[in-house]
Scaffold this active site. Structure first.
Site, short mmCIF file in Angstrom:
data_model
loop_
_atom_site.label_atom_id
_atom_site.label_comp_id
_atom_site.label_asym_id
_atom_site.label_seq_id
_atom_site.Cartn_x
_atom_site.Cartn_y
_atom_site.Cartn_z
N ASN A 10 7.40 -7.24 2.30
CA ASN A 10 6.46 -7.80 3.63
C ASN A 10 5.26 -6.92 3.61
O ASN A 10 5.18 -5.71 3.80
CB ASN A 10 7.46 -7.46 4.57
CG ASN A 10 6.68 -7.62 5.93
OD1 ASN A 10 5.61 -8.40 6.25
ND2 ASN A 10 7.47 -6.90 7.03
N TRP A 11 4.29 -7.51 3.36
CA TRP A 11 2.65 -6.80 3.20
C TRP A 11 2.30 -6.71 4.64
O TRP A 11 1.63 -6.07 4.84
CB TRP A 11 1.89 -7.59 2.66
CG TRP A 11 2.24 -7.62 0.80
CD1 TRP A 11 3.15 -6.97 0.19
CD2 TRP A 11 1.20 -7.92 0.00
NE1 TRP A 11 2.81 -7.18 -0.92
CE2 TRP A 11 1.61 -7.68 -1.36
CE3 TRP A 11 -0.19 -8.71 0.05
CZ2 TRP A 11 0.81 -7.89 -2.42
CZ3 TRP A 11 -0.69 -8.96 -1.11
CH2 TRP A 11 -0.10 -8.71 -2.37
N LYS A 12 2.99 -7.34 5.71
CA LYS A 12 2.41 -7.28 7.22
C LYS A 12 1.19 -7.59 7.28
O LYS A 12 0.47 -8.41 6.44
CB LYS A 12 2.77 -5.76 7.61
CG LYS A 12 4.10 -5.32 7.35
CD LYS A 12 4.85 -4.23 8.05
CE LYS A 12 6.48 -3.96 7.78
NZ LYS A 12 6.67 -2.79 8.57
N HIS A 97 10.85 -10.34 13.21
CA HIS A 97 10.69 -9.00 12.82
C HIS A 97 10.31 -8.09 13.95
O HIS A 97 9.85 -8.51 15.24
CB HIS A 97 9.58 -8.72 11.83
CG HIS A 97 9.35 -7.50 11.22
ND1 HIS A 97 8.70 -6.37 11.75
CD2 HIS A 97 9.65 -7.09 10.09
CE1 HIS A 97 8.77 -5.44 11.21
NE2 HIS A 97 9.34 -5.65 9.96
N GLU A 99 8.22 -5.90 14.80
CA GLU A 99 7.17 -5.91 15.12
C GLU A 99 6.47 -7.02 15.93
O GLU A 99 5.77 -6.78 16.83
CB GLU A 99 6.19 -5.48 13.94
CG GLU A 99 6.61 -4.14 13.31
CD GLU A 99 5.94 -3.98 12.01
OE1 GLU A 99 5.65 -4.88 11.36
OE2 GLU A 99 6.47 -2.81 11.46
N GLU A 167 17.24 -4.35 10.14
CA GLU A 167 16.24 -3.23 9.92
C GLU A 167 16.29 -2.35 11.22
O GLU A 167 15.62 -2.86 12.36
CB GLU A 167 14.66 -4.01 10.04
CG GLU A 167 14.80 -4.94 8.58
CD GLU A 167 13.10 -5.04 8.27
OE1 GLU A 167 12.88 -4.47 7.13
OE2 GLU A 167 12.39 -5.42 9.20
N GLY A 173 8.78 2.12 8.72
CA GLY A 173 7.37 2.67 8.59
C GLY A 173 7.48 4.23 9.03
O GLY A 173 6.34 4.87 9.30
N SER A 211 11.68 1.71 5.52
CA SER A 211 11.53 2.94 4.76
C SER A 211 12.13 2.77 3.26
O SER A 211 12.63 4.02 2.65
CB SER A 211 11.73 4.34 5.41
OG SER A 211 10.94 4.16 6.59
N GLY A 232 8.65 -2.87 3.22
CA GLY A 232 7.33 -2.86 3.92
C GLY A 232 6.34 -2.19 3.02
O GLY A 232 5.77 -2.74 1.90
N GLY A 233 5.91 -0.88 3.49
CA GLY A 233 5.12 -0.01 2.84
C GLY A 233 4.86 -0.08 1.37
O GLY A 233 4.01 -0.02 0.60
P1 PGA Z 1 8.84 -0.16 6.01
O1 PGA Z 1 8.77 -1.72 6.57
O2 PGA Z 1 9.61 -0.52 4.24
O3 PGA Z 1 7.31 0.25 5.64
O4 PGA Z 1 9.59 0.71 6.63
C1 PGA Z 1 10.00 -2.28 6.59
C2 PGA Z 1 9.67 -3.79 7.20
O5 PGA Z 1 9.28 -3.74 8.29
O6 PGA Z 1 10.23 -4.82 6.76
#
Ligand code: PGA
Length: 248
Positions: A10-12, A97, A99, A167, A173, A211, A232-233
């Site tokens: 997930n590049w966000k 998600h 976010e 999640e 993050g 993470s 994500g990251g």
């Molecule tokens: P993260 O994000 O790996 O940067 O913690 C995961 C996500 O929000 O899908």
């Protein structure tokens, strides 16, 4: 029957055209190993979905969106519909998600409507659930996640191949991952809910996210009832994401 793992990136809200170099690099790395144990999905920002799809052609990399609207079309300035994602080359879409739930006030009912639109357009939803730190500390993690699942998943999710991603919000993050015991307990709980609400609930993919990094991926992916990861990251760098794929 064993569930084939899915490793999703997930590049966000990260990435412009130049970031597609990372996707090109991932494609090269994957071509060097041949067939993969896991399915590989990259969800770039909407602006890059089509270019990512074109670039991924000839590889096993699947492309997805990060959100879609809960109406199929119409006067919703700035939004992206499920059909638009399909047209751009997406086969999956992340929905609900944390976010988006936080930034856009998305409720479980909205997530469910989005899932219906996604399915109608031919997308496979990846529906995210997870508790906040406060909810966990108050001992309400299962209650919160149970309600999110009950209210966000379409009734026939088992037949539709819907993917669920657990999640924990406090692990996204932050560099904090849930412990193996936390993940095992929550995934076991989610699995029992999926099984009790659908005949095919035992076959639904259940991803862990929060993470996930090259150095913890093997342990997380070996946890019972973990059928992959939402990353994500660490999905922004081809080498890191590839290491996670190799750990599956
Ligand atoms: P993260 O994000 O790996 O940067 O913690 C995961 C996500 O929000 O899908």
């Amino acid at each position: 029957m064993a569930i084939r793992p899915l490793i999703a990136g997930n590049w966000k809200m990260n990435g412009t055209g130049a970031s597609l170099e990372e996707l090109a690099r991932l494609k090269t790395l994957l071509s060097e190993v041949g067939s993969m144990e896991s399915e590989v999905l990259i969800c770039p920002p909407a602006t890059l979905v089509h270019r990512a799809f074109q670039l991924a052609e000839g590889s096993d990399i699947l492309i997805g969106g990060q959100d879609c609207h809960f109406h199929p079309n119409g006067a919703h300035t700035g939004d992206v519909s499920a059909a638009m994602l399909v047209d751009a080359g997406a086969g999956h879409v992340i929905l609900g998600h944390s976010e988006r739930r936080a930034d856009h006030g998305e409720t479980n009912a909205i997530v469910k409507s989005k899932a219906s639109c996604a399915i109608a357009a031919g997308l496979t939803p990846v529906i995210c659930v997870g508790e906040t730190l406060m909810e966990r500390e108050e001992g309400r993690a299962e209650q919160v996640v149970g309600l999110q699942l009950a209210e966000s998943l379409p009734a026939d999710f088992g037949d539709l191949g819907i993917v669920v991603a657990y999640e924990p919000v406090w692990a996204i993050g932050t560099g904090k991952t849930a412990t193996a015991d936390d993940i095992k307990a929550m995934h076991g709980f989610i699995r029992s809910l999926l099984v009790s609400s659908s005949e095919k609930g035992s076959g639904a993919r259940l991803l862990y996210g929060g993470s996930v990094k090259p150095d913890n991926a093997a342990a997380i992916l070996a946890t019972p009832e973990v059928n992959g990861a939402l990353v994500g990251g660490a999905s922004l760098k081809a080498n890191d994401f590839f290491s996670i794929l190799m750990a599956a």
